[in-house]
Write an enzyme that holds these catalytic residues in place. Structure first.
Site, mmCIF file in Angstrom:
data_model
loop_
_atom_site.group_PDB
_atom_site.id
_atom_site.type_symbol
_atom_site.label_atom_id
_atom_site.label_comp_id
_atom_site.label_asym_id
_atom_site.label_seq_id
_atom_site.Cartn_x
_atom_site.Cartn_y
_atom_site.Cartn_z
ATOM 1 N N HIS A 36 -22.012 -34.361 25.028
ATOM 2 C CA HIS A 36 -22.513 -35.564 25.693
ATOM 3 C C HIS A 36 -21.711 -35.838 26.961
ATOM 4 O O HIS A 36 -20.583 -35.367 27.115
ATOM 5 C CB HIS A 36 -22.330 -36.803 24.806
ATOM 6 N N GLU A 118 -18.045 -36.179 23.374
ATOM 7 C CA GLU A 118 -18.336 -36.846 24.640
ATOM 8 C C GLU A 118 -17.360 -36.369 25.706
ATOM 9 O O GLU A 118 -16.150 -36.288 25.465
ATOM 10 C CB GLU A 118 -18.178 -38.369 24.497
ATOM 11 N N HIS A 157 -26.877 -33.139 24.584
ATOM 12 C CA HIS A 157 -27.667 -34.251 24.057
ATOM 13 C C HIS A 157 -29.096 -34.185 24.599
ATOM 14 O O HIS A 157 -30.050 -34.475 23.890
ATOM 15 C CB HIS A 157 -27.002 -35.577 24.445
ATOM 16 N N ASP A 167 -27.912 -36.600 29.344
ATOM 17 C CA ASP A 167 -26.532 -36.118 29.340
ATOM 18 C C ASP A 167 -26.392 -34.810 28.569
ATOM 19 O O ASP A 167 -27.199 -34.561 27.666
ATOM 20 C CB ASP A 167 -25.585 -37.195 28.770
HETATM 21 ZN ZN ZN Z 1 -25.277 -38.517 24.698
#
Ligand code: ZN
Length: 189
Positions: A36, A118, A157, A167
């Site tokens: 992400h 992330e 993602h 993303d």
């Molecule tokens: Zn995401």
């Protein structure tokens, strides 16, 4: 870097537990890593806001954008900041709430069977070299700890939630990541 399979924790990470997680289904085979991108507010880096969002303490008055998201109950297993430092919110054996409505190769609810990572960044500019270096070490540590992940997949993602999420964005360099993973001889560090 090393993952302790008993605790599901990465030794190199700052631990900041999130309540936004639960048990995986008992038959879940975790074989997917979902990449992400996130920045809060969008396009700004280095603030405390991602930690705040993932720990349900984001102040809706701190920025207009936050009013729309502060009630979201979301998390990820890891955040890789721009300098390559790593924060862990959820142990890997638990289900972090990062992918939302999603699917991968015919399987729905990717949170059930994935690790969510992330990277602090946006769709509008490249990620930092330190983030790729950290991502390489994180993924290799995950592969050593969880063989099903080593035999599995890495997706964005945007790949598991197409049309809904963009993303990690067009600047995420998949070929560079693959080259880093292929070139490393995987010595634990
Ligand atoms: Zn995401």
């Amino acid at each position: 870097m090393r993952v302790d399979p008993a605790s599901g924790l990465l030794d190199a990470a700052l631990q900041l537990p999130s309540p936004n997680c639960d048990e995986r289904p008992p038959d879940a085979l975790v074989d997917l890593i979902v990449i992400h991108g996130i920045s809060l507010p969008p396009g700004e880096y280095g603030g405390p806001w991602i930690d705040a969002l993932f720990t349900n303490s984001l102040d809706p008055a701190a920025h207009p954008y936050f009013r729309d998201i502060y009630r979201h109950r979301v998390s990820a297993h890891l955040l890789l900041r721009r300098d390559g430092s790593v924060v862990q919110y959820v142990p890997f054996h638990r289900r972090a709430w990062h992918a939302g409505v999603s699917g991968f190769q015919g399987r729905e609810r990717c949170n059930d069977f994935s690790i969510g990572i992330e990277l602090e960044g946006s769709d509008d500019e490249p990620y930092a070299a330190a983030q790729y270096a950290a991502l390489q070490q994180v993924i290799l540590a995950l592969h050593r700890a969880y063989p099903a992940l080593a035999a599995g997949h890495i997706a964005g993602h945007s790949d598991v939630a197409p049309g809904r999420k963009t993303d990690p964005g067009p600047y995420f360099d998949w070929s560079h990541l693959q080259a880093l993973l292929a070139s490393d001889d995987s010595q634990p560090v």
